[in-house]
Design a protein around this motif. Structure first.
Motif, PDB file in Angstrom:
ATOM      1  N   THR A 158       0.834  -1.205   0.000  1.00 24.09           N
ATOM      2  CA  THR A 158       0.000   0.000   0.000  1.00 24.09           C
ATOM      3  C   THR A 158       0.867   1.252   0.000  1.00 24.09           C
ATOM      4  O   THR A 158       0.552   2.249  -0.659  1.00 24.09           O
ATOM      5  CB  THR A 158      -0.935   0.005   1.224  1.00 24.09           C
ATOM      6  OG1 THR A 158      -1.683  -1.208   1.254  1.00 24.09           O
ATOM      7  CG2 THR A 158      -1.893   1.179   1.175  1.00 24.09           C
ATOM      8  N   LEU A 159       1.957   1.213   0.737  1.00 26.28           N
ATOM      9  CA  LEU A 159       2.878   2.350   0.792  1.00 26.28           C
ATOM     10  C   LEU A 159       3.669   2.497  -0.504  1.00 26.28           C
ATOM     11  O   LEU A 159       3.869   3.607  -0.997  1.00 26.28           O
ATOM     12  CB  LEU A 159       3.841   2.164   1.969  1.00 26.28           C
ATOM     13  CG  LEU A 159       4.901   3.250   2.185  1.00 26.28           C
ATOM     14  CD1 LEU A 159       4.252   4.567   2.591  1.00 26.28           C
ATOM     15  CD2 LEU A 159       5.907   2.807   3.241  1.00 26.28           C
ATOM     16  N   LEU A 160       4.108   1.357  -1.055  1.00 22.24           N
ATOM     17  CA  LEU A 160       4.965   1.366  -2.245  1.00 22.24           C
ATOM     18  C   LEU A 160       4.394   0.411  -3.305  1.00 22.24           C
ATOM     19  O   LEU A 160       4.981  -0.629  -3.598  1.00 22.24           O
ATOM     20  CB  LEU A 160       6.380   0.935  -1.869  1.00 22.24           C
ATOM     21  CG  LEU A 160       7.057   1.719  -0.743  1.00 22.24           C
ATOM     22  CD1 LEU A 160       8.251   0.939  -0.203  1.00 22.24           C
ATOM     23  CD2 LEU A 160       7.489   3.085  -1.225  1.00 22.24           C
ATOM     24  N   PRO A 161       3.238   0.738  -3.881  1.00 24.95           N
ATOM     25  CA  PRO A 161       2.572  -0.205  -4.798  1.00 24.95           C
ATOM     26  C   PRO A 161       3.387  -0.553  -6.031  1.00 24.95           C
ATOM     27  O   PRO A 161       3.274  -1.666  -6.558  1.00 24.95           O
ATOM     28  CB  PRO A 161       1.282   0.527  -5.177  1.00 24.95           C
ATOM     29  CG  PRO A 161       1.568   1.970  -4.909  1.00 24.95           C
ATOM     30  CD  PRO A 161       2.498   1.998  -3.746  1.00 24.95           C
ATOM     31  N   ASN A 162       4.218   0.362  -6.498  1.00 31.01           N
ATOM     32  CA  ASN A 162       4.988   0.122  -7.719  1.00 31.01           C
ATOM     33  C   ASN A 162       6.423  -0.332  -7.466  1.00 31.01           C
ATOM     34  O   ASN A 162       7.224  -0.427  -8.400  1.00 31.01           O
ATOM     35  CB  ASN A 162       4.993   1.380  -8.589  1.00 31.01           C
ATOM     36  CG  ASN A 162       3.602   1.718  -9.090  1.00 31.01           C
ATOM     37  OD1 ASN A 162       2.864   0.840  -9.528  1.00 31.01           O
ATOM     38  ND2 ASN A 162       3.233   2.994  -9.012  1.00 31.01           N
ATOM     39  N   TYR A 163       6.740  -0.603  -6.205  1.00 32.63           N
ATOM     40  CA  TYR A 163       8.057  -1.139  -5.868  1.00 32.63           C
ATOM     41  C   TYR A 163       8.181  -2.526  -6.491  1.00 32.63           C
ATOM     42  O   TYR A 163       7.297  -3.371  -6.349  1.00 32.63           O
ATOM     43  CB  TYR A 163       8.205  -1.220  -4.349  1.00 32.63           C
ATOM     44  CG  TYR A 163       9.602  -1.524  -3.847  1.00 32.63           C
ATOM     45  CD1 TYR A 163      10.415  -0.513  -3.369  1.00 32.63           C
ATOM     46  CD2 TYR A 163      10.095  -2.823  -3.849  1.00 32.63           C
ATOM     47  CE1 TYR A 163      11.694  -0.782  -2.887  1.00 32.63           C
ATOM     48  CE2 TYR A 163      11.364  -3.109  -3.381  1.00 32.63           C
ATOM     49  CZ  TYR A 163      12.162  -2.082  -2.899  1.00 32.63           C
ATOM     50  OH  TYR A 163      13.424  -2.359  -2.438  1.00 32.63           O
ATOM     51  N   THR A 164       9.269  -2.769  -7.184  1.00 26.27           N
ATOM     52  CA  THR A 164       9.427  -4.011  -7.946  1.00 26.27           C
ATOM     53  C   THR A 164      10.466  -4.920  -7.310  1.00 26.27           C
ATOM     54  O   THR A 164      11.541  -4.472  -6.918  1.00 26.27           O
ATOM     55  CB  THR A 164       9.848  -3.705  -9.395  1.00 26.27           C
ATOM     56  OG1 THR A 164       8.868  -2.844  -9.995  1.00 26.27           O
ATOM     57  CG2 THR A 164       9.945  -4.979 -10.214  1.00 26.27           C
ATOM     58  N   ILE A 165      10.110  -6.195  -7.192  1.00 25.21           N
ATOM     59  CA  ILE A 165      11.052  -7.189  -6.707  1.00 25.21           C
ATOM     60  C   ILE A 165      11.132  -8.321  -7.725  1.00 25.21           C
ATOM     61  O   ILE A 165      10.200  -8.543  -8.504  1.00 25.21           O
ATOM     62  CB  ILE A 165      10.656  -7.762  -5.324  1.00 25.21           C
ATOM     63  CG1 ILE A 165       9.308  -8.480  -5.395  1.00 25.21           C
ATOM     64  CG2 ILE A 165      10.615  -6.663  -4.288  1.00 25.21           C
ATOM     65  CD1 ILE A 165       8.927  -9.180  -4.115  1.00 25.21           C
ATOM     66  N   LEU A 167      11.240 -12.235  -8.738  1.00 25.93           N
ATOM     67  CA  LEU A 167      10.836 -13.546  -8.272  1.00 25.93           C
ATOM     68  C   LEU A 167      11.413 -14.624  -9.185  1.00 25.93           C
ATOM     69  O   LEU A 167      11.429 -14.474 -10.408  1.00 25.93           O
ATOM     70  CB  LEU A 167       9.308 -13.676  -8.250  1.00 25.93           C
ATOM     71  CG  LEU A 167       8.550 -12.787  -7.255  1.00 25.93           C
ATOM     72  CD1 LEU A 167       7.062 -13.049  -7.376  1.00 25.93           C
ATOM     73  CD2 LEU A 167       9.026 -13.024  -5.830  1.00 25.93           C
ATOM     74  N   MET A 168      11.882 -15.696  -8.562  1.00 28.21           N
ATOM     75  CA  MET A 168      12.431 -16.800  -9.333  1.00 28.21           C
ATOM     76  C   MET A 168      11.368 -17.378 -10.273  1.00 28.21           C
ATOM     77  O   MET A 168      10.219 -17.572  -9.880  1.00 28.21           O
ATOM     78  CB  MET A 168      12.944 -17.886  -8.384  1.00 28.21           C
ATOM     79  CG  MET A 168      13.708 -19.005  -9.072  1.00 28.21           C
ATOM     80  SD  MET A 168      14.295 -20.250  -7.872  1.00 28.21           S
ATOM     81  CE  MET A 168      15.418 -19.263  -6.880  1.00 28.21           C
ATOM     82  N   PHE A 169      11.751 -17.635 -11.509  1.00 25.78           N
ATOM     83  CA  PHE A 169      10.913 -18.209 -12.562  1.00 25.78           C
ATOM     84  C   PHE A 169       9.851 -17.239 -13.096  1.00 25.78           C
ATOM     85  O   PHE A 169       9.159 -17.555 -14.056  1.00 25.78           O
ATOM     86  CB  PHE A 169      10.206 -19.497 -12.090  1.00 25.78           C
ATOM     87  CG  PHE A 169      11.134 -20.536 -11.541  1.00 25.78           C
ATOM     88  CD1 PHE A 169      12.174 -21.038 -12.312  1.00 25.78           C
ATOM     89  CD2 PHE A 169      10.987 -20.989 -10.246  1.00 25.78           C
ATOM     90  CE1 PHE A 169      13.049 -22.003 -11.796  1.00 25.78           C
ATOM     91  CE2 PHE A 169      11.845 -21.951  -9.723  1.00 25.78           C
ATOM     92  CZ  PHE A 169      12.883 -22.457 -10.503  1.00 25.78           C
ATOM     93  N   ILE A 170       9.695 -16.090 -12.456  1.00 21.46           N
ATOM     94  CA  ILE A 170       8.674 -15.137 -12.893  1.00 21.46           C
ATOM     95  C   ILE A 170       9.290 -13.849 -13.398  1.00 21.46           C
ATOM     96  O   ILE A 170       8.900 -13.313 -14.429  1.00 21.46           O
ATOM     97  CB  ILE A 170       7.685 -14.830 -11.747  1.00 21.46           C
ATOM     98  CG1 ILE A 170       6.953 -16.112 -11.350  1.00 21.46           C
ATOM     99  CG2 ILE A 170       6.684 -13.752 -12.156  1.00 21.46           C
ATOM    100  CD1 ILE A 170       6.002 -15.944 -10.179  1.00 21.46           C
ATOM    101  N   GLY A 171      10.301 -13.349 -12.661  1.00 24.25           N
ATOM    102  CA  GLY A 171      10.928 -12.097 -13.036  1.00 24.25           C
ATOM    103  C   GLY A 171      10.453 -10.956 -12.159  1.00 24.25           C
ATOM    104  O   GLY A 171       9.887 -11.172 -11.082  1.00 24.25           O
ATOM    105  N   PRO A 172      10.640  -9.710 -12.606  1.00 26.17           N
ATOM    106  CA  PRO A 172      10.243  -8.549 -11.812  1.00 26.17           C
ATOM    107  C   PRO A 172       8.727  -8.430 -11.686  1.00 26.17           C
ATOM    108  O   PRO A 172       8.005  -8.551 -12.675  1.00 26.17           O
ATOM    109  CB  PRO A 172      10.835  -7.359 -12.580  1.00 26.17           C
ATOM    110  CG  PRO A 172      11.024  -7.861 -13.976  1.00 26.17           C
ATOM    111  CD  PRO A 172      11.314  -9.311 -13.861  1.00 26.17           C
ATOM    112  N   VAL A 173       8.266  -8.199 -10.462  1.00 23.00           N
ATOM    113  CA  VAL A 173       6.836  -8.069 -10.184  1.00 23.00           C
ATOM    114  C   VAL A 173       6.620  -6.889  -9.243  1.00 23.00           C
ATOM    115  O   VAL A 173       7.360  -6.738  -8.270  1.00 23.00           O
ATOM    116  CB  VAL A 173       6.262  -9.349  -9.537  1.00 23.00           C
ATOM    117  CG1 VAL A 173       4.776  -9.170  -9.239  1.00 23.00           C
ATOM    118  CG2 VAL A 173       6.491 -10.550 -10.425  1.00 23.00           C
ATOM    119  N   LYS A 174       5.623  -6.075  -9.523  1.00 24.29           N
ATOM    120  CA  LYS A 174       5.298  -4.971  -8.633  1.00 24.29           C
ATOM    121  C   LYS A 174       4.592  -5.506  -7.390  1.00 24.29           C
ATOM    122  O   LYS A 174       3.808  -6.452  -7.466  1.00 24.29           O
ATOM    123  CB  LYS A 174       4.408  -3.954  -9.345  1.00 24.29           C
ATOM    124  CG  LYS A 174       5.134  -3.192 -10.460  1.00 24.29           C
ATOM    125  CD  LYS A 174       4.228  -2.151 -11.097  1.00 24.29           C
ATOM    126  CE  LYS A 174       5.001  -1.375 -12.175  1.00 24.29           C
ATOM    127  NZ  LYS A 174       4.148  -0.356 -12.828  1.00 24.29           N
TER     128      LYS A 174
END
Length: 293
Positions: A158-165, A167-174
């Protein structure tokens, strides 16, 4: 340095409440496991897991809850198995570090505790309101840090909705999409065999969402908690010269200046800080780390 000194340093001297909570959960899990092994080897007539469940897990049956009123707090530090604690602690580490970085350690602590309590209350209410749980509520209990962790996850998204991390096998996800997926899975699984667990997740998530929304509108629910545990400043007169600049070297501010910046974060978010304010927080954090070494 011995292993216990290293653990103490990580838990208490690092300044991170995330590591403190992980340490508490892991120590309780290991202690319970060791006591269970001890009673098994010596064939003692004591069931450690039953004792822990009866006196520390949160029940939904109100007559039981009345004389075990402490359980909405204690349940959030217990776990039912290795993978239960493993995944809870991993998500606590990943999400908690982000929330602690952008807010502060005291707010992270508040979200963990209050989110866990909110999860317990929501779980108890649902089991005593909905007919689907009429029979199950008599013997239903819950353990785990999942509600607290979900509160932290939702608060962070909620604080950082567009912060991207990544994930293994998926890639960057907000974060907003990742947490939304978790909440939807919790909703779907309420109809499954572990209804109480998923309901407590939702209670923690609801708290995390509204806590950040209130914070963004200038209403800080954690303020009473922070004021109680706020250390008093110790002032020292170093000069009588009115023209002396009292600002420490490396632009490290006093506690009052830091509090003003944290209040601004509470009202409008970290991203609305000026570059100078961000630098001040960075230098203060760096100075704190140097003192801890």
């Amino acid at each position: 340095m011995g292993i216990f000194d290293e653990i103490k340093m990580k838990m208490l001297n690092s300044g991170s409440r995330v590591m403190l909570f992980i340490g508490i959960n892991v120590i309780i899990f290991l202690l319970t496991g060791i006591l269970t092994l001890f009673t098994f080897l010596f064939k003692l007539p004591i069931d450690i897991n039953a004792l822990v469940t009866n006196y520390l897990a949160v029940p939904t049956y109100l007559p039981t809850l009345l004389y075990r009123f402490w359980t909405p707090f204690t349940y959030m530090f217990l776990h039912a198995g290795f993978f239960h604690i493993l995944f809870n602690m991993l998500w606590l580490f990943w999400m908690g570090k982000i929330l602690e970085e952008f807010l502060n350690a005291k707010k992270l602590t508040f979200v963990y505790i209050a989110g866990g309590l909110a999860g317990a209350v929501f779980y108890i209410l649902c089991y005593n309101i909905f007919p689907a749980f009429a029979e199950a509520k008599i013997g239903s209990v819950a353990v785990g840090a999942s509600a607290s962790v979900t509160a932290i996850m939702v608060a962070t998204a909620t604080l950082l909705p567009n912060y991207t991390i990544g994930l293994m096998f998926i890639g960057p996800v907000k974060l907003k999409w990742l947490v939304l997926a978790f909440i939807l899975l919790d909703l779907i699984n309420v109809a499954g065999p572990n209804s109480g667990g998923y309901i407590s997740h939702l209670g923690g998530g609801i708290f995390g969402f509204f806590f950040i929304r209130a914070l963004q509108s200038g209403n800080d629910w954690s303020k009473p908690y922070e004021n109680v545990f706020k250390p008093k400043l110790k002032l020292k007169v170093v000069s009588k010269n009115d023209h002396v600049n009292f600002r420490p070297k490396n632009d490290i501010p006093n506690q009052e200046m830091i509090d003003q910046i944290l209040d601004k974060i509470s009202q409008s978010g970290y991203n609305n800080l000026t570059k100078r304010e961000k630098d001040i927080l960075f230098n203060a954090s760096k100075n704190h780390e140097e003192k801890e070494k």
